[in-house]
Design an enzyme around this catalytic site. Structure first.
Site, PDB file in Angstrom:
ATOM      1  N   MET A  40      90.784 -69.908 -20.047  1.00  0.00           N
ATOM      2  CA  MET A  40      91.866 -70.529 -19.282  1.00  0.00           C
ATOM      3  C   MET A  40      91.342 -70.968 -17.914  1.00  0.00           C
ATOM      4  SD  MET A  40      95.372 -68.693 -20.396  1.00  0.00           S
ATOM      5  CE  MET A  40      95.312 -67.328 -19.274  1.00  0.00           C
ATOM      6  N   GLY A  41      90.014 -71.039 -17.788  1.00  0.00           N
ATOM      7  CA  GLY A  41      89.427 -71.573 -16.566  1.00  0.00           C
ATOM      8  C   GLY A  41      89.370 -70.577 -15.426  1.00  0.00           C
ATOM      9  N   HIS A  47      83.137 -65.066 -17.495  1.00  0.00           N
ATOM     10  CA  HIS A  47      83.191 -66.262 -18.350  1.00  0.00           C
ATOM     11  C   HIS A  47      81.774 -66.781 -18.623  1.00  0.00           C
ATOM     12  CE1 HIS A  47      87.288 -66.659 -16.427  1.00  0.00           C
ATOM     13  NE2 HIS A  47      87.587 -66.793 -17.700  1.00  0.00           N
ATOM     14  N   GLN A  71     101.442 -68.258 -23.831  1.00  0.00           N
ATOM     15  CA  GLN A  71     101.127 -66.828 -23.719  1.00  0.00           C
ATOM     16  C   GLN A  71     101.644 -66.187 -22.424  1.00  0.00           C
ATOM     17  OE1 GLN A  71      96.793 -67.752 -24.047  1.00  0.00           O
ATOM     18  NE2 GLN A  71      96.539 -66.103 -22.586  1.00  0.00           N
ATOM     19  N   LYS A 159      86.931 -57.166 -21.875  1.00  0.00           N
ATOM     20  CA  LYS A 159      87.954 -56.726 -20.926  1.00  0.00           C
ATOM     21  C   LYS A 159      89.340 -56.822 -21.569  1.00  0.00           C
ATOM     22  CE  LYS A 159      89.631 -58.928 -17.316  1.00  0.00           C
ATOM     23  NZ  LYS A 159      91.092 -58.733 -17.458  1.00  0.00           N
ATOM     24  N   ASP A 160      89.553 -57.924 -22.287  1.00  0.00           N
ATOM     25  CA  ASP A 160      90.822 -58.083 -23.005  1.00  0.00           C
ATOM     26  C   ASP A 160      90.637 -57.508 -24.409  1.00  0.00           C
ATOM     27  OD1 ASP A 160      92.287 -59.628 -20.971  1.00  0.00           O
ATOM     28  OD2 ASP A 160      90.691 -61.068 -21.315  1.00  0.00           O
ATOM     29  N   GLN A 163      93.238 -58.160 -27.089  1.00  0.00           N
ATOM     30  CA  GLN A 163      93.143 -59.548 -27.542  1.00  0.00           C
ATOM     31  C   GLN A 163      91.988 -59.714 -28.536  1.00  0.00           C
ATOM     32  OE1 GLN A 163      93.513 -63.176 -24.955  1.00  0.00           O
ATOM     33  NE2 GLN A 163      91.305 -63.089 -24.949  1.00  0.00           N
ATOM     34  N   SER A 195      88.081 -60.596 -13.156  1.00  0.00           N
ATOM     35  CA  SER A 195      89.266 -61.235 -13.727  1.00  0.00           C
ATOM     36  C   SER A 195      89.657 -62.383 -12.813  1.00  0.00           C
ATOM     37  CB  SER A 195      90.414 -60.223 -13.788  1.00  0.00           C
ATOM     38  OG  SER A 195      91.648 -60.898 -13.942  1.00  0.00           O
ATOM     39  N   ARG A 197      92.456 -63.081 -12.087  1.00  0.00           N
ATOM     40  CA  ARG A 197      93.624 -62.633 -11.314  1.00  0.00           C
ATOM     41  C   ARG A 197      93.240 -61.765 -10.107  1.00  0.00           C
ATOM     42  NH1 ARG A 197      96.137 -62.579 -16.790  1.00  0.00           N
ATOM     43  NH2 ARG A 197      97.963 -63.928 -16.666  1.00  0.00           N
TER      44      ARG A 197
HETATM   45  O1  PAF Z   1      91.409 -64.724 -22.663  1.00  0.00           O
HETATM   46  C1  PAF Z   1      91.883 -65.834 -22.341  1.00  0.00           C
HETATM   47  O2  PAF Z   1      91.499 -66.459 -21.356  1.00  0.00           O
HETATM   48  C2  PAF Z   1      92.989 -66.438 -23.190  1.00  0.00           C
HETATM   49  O3  PAF Z   1      93.863 -65.470 -23.641  1.00  0.00           O
HETATM   50  C3  PAF Z   1      92.477 -67.305 -24.355  1.00  0.00           C
HETATM   51  C4  PAF Z   1      91.698 -66.465 -25.371  1.00  0.00           C
HETATM   52  C5  PAF Z   1      91.592 -68.413 -23.814  1.00  0.00           C
HETATM   53  C6  PAF Z   1      93.647 -67.946 -25.088  1.00  0.00           C
HETATM   54  O4  PAF Z   1      94.396 -68.751 -24.242  1.00  0.00           O
END
Ligand code: PAF
Length: 291
Positions: A40-41, A47, A71, A159-160, A163, A195, A197
């Protein structure tokens, strides 16, 4: 169209789904392996470590950059979610991505959009309790990205962790022919998990936030010293995090990787997952206790 791959880093930015499909189709035809890094940039070193991890596994690295509205629940931080495309583009280029896929929301979700991917149970625990629509949005957009890019391999950050586990479940359940790689958490020097955030944190919150990692490390040491009670470990983490005046715990759970259910005893595959608020910022972190 002749496919030219400039290894001197001629990264392309592609916004339209059809254009991306044409370009990737040509690479696929000449036998290139395609990797997807969904993001999500607002890139940080975490990243960039995803790009590094997948670079070795594929010829063409596609990085998707899409702040996925689906989301974010009502009242969550969709509007203020940090964005800086120019910076992200530069970082991705420097790091050796080949393509940035940067779609618009209206192309990803047309007016008539009404098909969703939901992973039951796994998406109802941990973060799913306070964010009931979050994982439905994640699995739906990731399934779309998988269908658009058709990668051989895709990478997600540890970290996620919830997910990552949900996506692995979705890939297995729906038979996506995609290898999923999960890479370790990248941390700031003081231990705070990176993160996008983290920039929301005030100076004082930022100073206290590394208490999360300190508490997890403490738990790990205690397990290494022989503690097997999940509840004792949970309490230890709770007390440590509560020692930070600005921390507000949402959950601390000692769970197993397989189905994200709580355990009584620490066993292989057990990890501890936490969500902690500092002011208006919700931070998550986790650590494997017995791998
Ligand atoms: O982890 C993220 O940044 C988002 O949840 C993802 C996997 C790109 C989906 O929008």
């Amino acid at each position: 169209m002749k496919v030219i791959k400039d290894y001197q880093n001629n990264m392309q930015v592609i916004k339209k789904i059809d254009n991306l499909r044409v370009i990737l189709g040509k690479y696929r035809k000449i036998g290139k392996r395609i990797a997807l890094v969904p993001t999500m940039g607002y890139f940080h070193a975490g990243h960039l470590s995803l790009i590094d991890a997948i670079r070795k596994k594929a010829d063409i690295v596609v990085l998707s950059l899409f702040v996925n509205p689906m989301q974010f629940g009502p009242g969550e931080d969709l509007v203020r979610y940090p964005r800086d495309f120019e910076r992200d583009e530069r970082l991705a280029r420097e790091r050796g991505a080949d393509i940035i896929f940067y779609p618009e929301a209206c192309d990803m979700y047309t007016e008539l959009f009404s098909t969703y991917v939901v992973t039951d149970q796994l998406s109802e625990v941990l973060c799913g309790k306070s964010r009931p629509v979050h994982f439905k949005g994640v699995t739906t957009v990731v399934a779309k990205l998988f269908n658009i890019v058709q990668p051989d391999v895709a990478v997600f950050g540890r970290k996620d962790v919830q997910q990552a586990i949900i996506i692995q479940r979705m890939v297995a359940d729906l038979n996506f022919p995609i290898e999923i790689i999960v890479v370790p958490i990248v941390r700031e020097p003081d231990g705070l998990a990176m993160s996008s955030r983290n920039i929301y944190l005030s100076e004082n919150e930022r100073k206290q936030a590394p208490v999360i990692q300190a508490a997890l490390q403490n738990a790990l040491e205690t397990v290494k010293n022989g503690e097997t009670s999940a509840e004792k470990i949970r309490q230890l983490v709770q007390h440590k995090i509560e020692s930070a005046a600005l921390a507000r715990i949402e959950y601390i759970e000692v769970i197993r990787e397989r189905d994200l259910q709580p355990v009584d005893r620490i066993e292989p595959g057990t990890f501890i997952a936490v969500a902690v608020w500092f002011g208006k910022t919700r931070l998550i972190d986790n650590l494997g206790l017995l791998i």
